[in-house]
Design a protein around this motif. Sequence first.
Motif, PDB file in Angstrom:
ATOM      1  N   UNK A   1     113.721  -0.631  32.102  1.00 50.30           N
ATOM      2  CA  UNK A   1     112.943   0.552  31.779  1.00 50.30           C
ATOM      3  C   UNK A   1     113.042   1.561  32.918  1.00 50.30           C
ATOM      4  N   UNK A   2     113.267   2.823  32.582  1.00 54.09           N
ATOM      5  CA  UNK A   2     113.280   3.900  33.559  1.00 54.09           C
ATOM      6  C   UNK A   2     111.865   4.434  33.736  1.00 54.09           C
ATOM      7  N   UNK A   3     111.320   4.323  34.943  1.00 51.05           N
ATOM      8  CA  UNK A   3     109.954   4.779  35.198  1.00 51.05           C
ATOM      9  C   UNK A   3     109.814   5.240  36.634  1.00 51.05           C
ATOM     10  N   UNK A   4     108.806   6.075  36.854  1.00 50.42           N
ATOM     11  CA  UNK A   4     108.474   6.473  38.223  1.00 50.42           C
ATOM     12  C   UNK A   4     106.974   6.352  38.412  1.00 50.42           C
ATOM     13  N   UNK A   5     106.574   6.177  39.655  1.00 51.68           N
ATOM     14  CA  UNK A   5     105.178   6.058  40.026  1.00 51.68           C
ATOM     15  C   UNK A   5     104.828   7.197  40.967  1.00 51.68           C
TER      16      UNK A   5
ATOM     17  N   UNK B   1     112.283   3.765  39.564  1.00 56.23           N
ATOM     18  CA  UNK B   1     112.956   2.522  39.209  1.00 56.23           C
ATOM     19  C   UNK B   1     113.781   2.776  37.959  1.00 56.23           C
ATOM     20  N   UNK B   2     114.841   2.022  37.791  1.00 55.30           N
ATOM     21  CA  UNK B   2     115.700   2.161  36.624  1.00 55.30           C
ATOM     22  C   UNK B   2     117.060   2.675  37.042  1.00 55.30           C
TER      23      UNK B   2
ATOM     24  N   UNK C   1     117.839  15.315  31.811  1.00 58.99           N
ATOM     25  CA  UNK C   1     116.944  14.270  31.348  1.00 58.99           C
ATOM     26  C   UNK C   1     115.592  14.796  30.939  1.00 58.99           C
ATOM     27  N   UNK C   2     114.695  13.863  30.715  1.00 57.86           N
ATOM     28  CA  UNK C   2     113.329  14.174  30.307  1.00 57.86           C
ATOM     29  C   UNK C   2     112.356  13.296  31.080  1.00 57.86           C
TER      30      UNK C   2
ATOM     31  N   UNK D   1     107.496   7.448  32.181  1.00 56.21           N
ATOM     32  CA  UNK D   1     108.882   7.182  31.850  1.00 56.21           C
ATOM     33  C   UNK D   1     109.776   8.401  32.015  1.00 56.21           C
ATOM     34  N   UNK D   2     111.099   8.136  32.094  1.00 54.43           N
ATOM     35  CA  UNK D   2     112.066   9.213  32.151  1.00 54.43           C
ATOM     36  C   UNK D   2     113.368   8.776  31.497  1.00 54.43           C
ATOM     37  N   UNK D   3     114.168   9.762  31.093  1.00 54.24           N
ATOM     38  CA  UNK D   3     115.539   9.526  30.644  1.00 54.24           C
ATOM     39  C   UNK D   3     116.457  10.289  31.582  1.00 54.24           C
ATOM     40  N   UNK D   4     117.702   9.837  31.715  1.00 58.47           N
ATOM     41  CA  UNK D   4     118.649  10.532  32.578  1.00 58.47           C
ATOM     42  C   UNK D   4     120.063  10.240  32.091  1.00 58.47           C
ATOM     43  N   UNK D   5     120.722  11.258  31.568  1.00 57.15           N
ATOM     44  CA  UNK D   5     122.116  11.168  31.161  1.00 57.15           C
ATOM     45  C   UNK D   5     122.928  11.912  32.213  1.00 57.15           C
TER      46      UNK D   5
END
Length: 131
Positions: free
Chosen positions: A1-5, A33-34, A112-113, A124-128
């Motif tokens: 899972x793509x996530x940040x804190x 992370x991710x 990304x988002x 969460x995040x996405x990254x292409x």
Amino acid sequence: MNAFTMKNWEENIVSGTDGGPRVAYAHASMAYDGVIEGESVCDLLLYYAGEGYESGTTTSPSFERFAGKVDGREGTFIVKHEFTFDAQGIASTFDVVPGSGTGELAGLTGSGTVGGAMGEKKMGYTFEYTL
């Protein structure tokens, strides 16, 4: 899972303390992370339509500087965000700033988002991307 804190958030009102629309500056730091592993520092210029985000959707252009790894390749890079947020949550679309990659991330491009519920420390995040 793509996530940040969210590690830190410091916000200061720049103008609009008279009850009208206001502008604030925020400085934040996050741990990722991710596909992105590392830390970032983000500087945001916030617009509030009224006294706070409870009054409706607000917007924020922002720059975020990452230091760490993308799929195991180390370096730094910067993304430009366009955040929207309200009392329920935040959302952003972002693009890597052309030419900002360093080290093994030189030449990085991508977008990304980001999204999550307001007040949650982890989002969460996405990254292409391409290297």
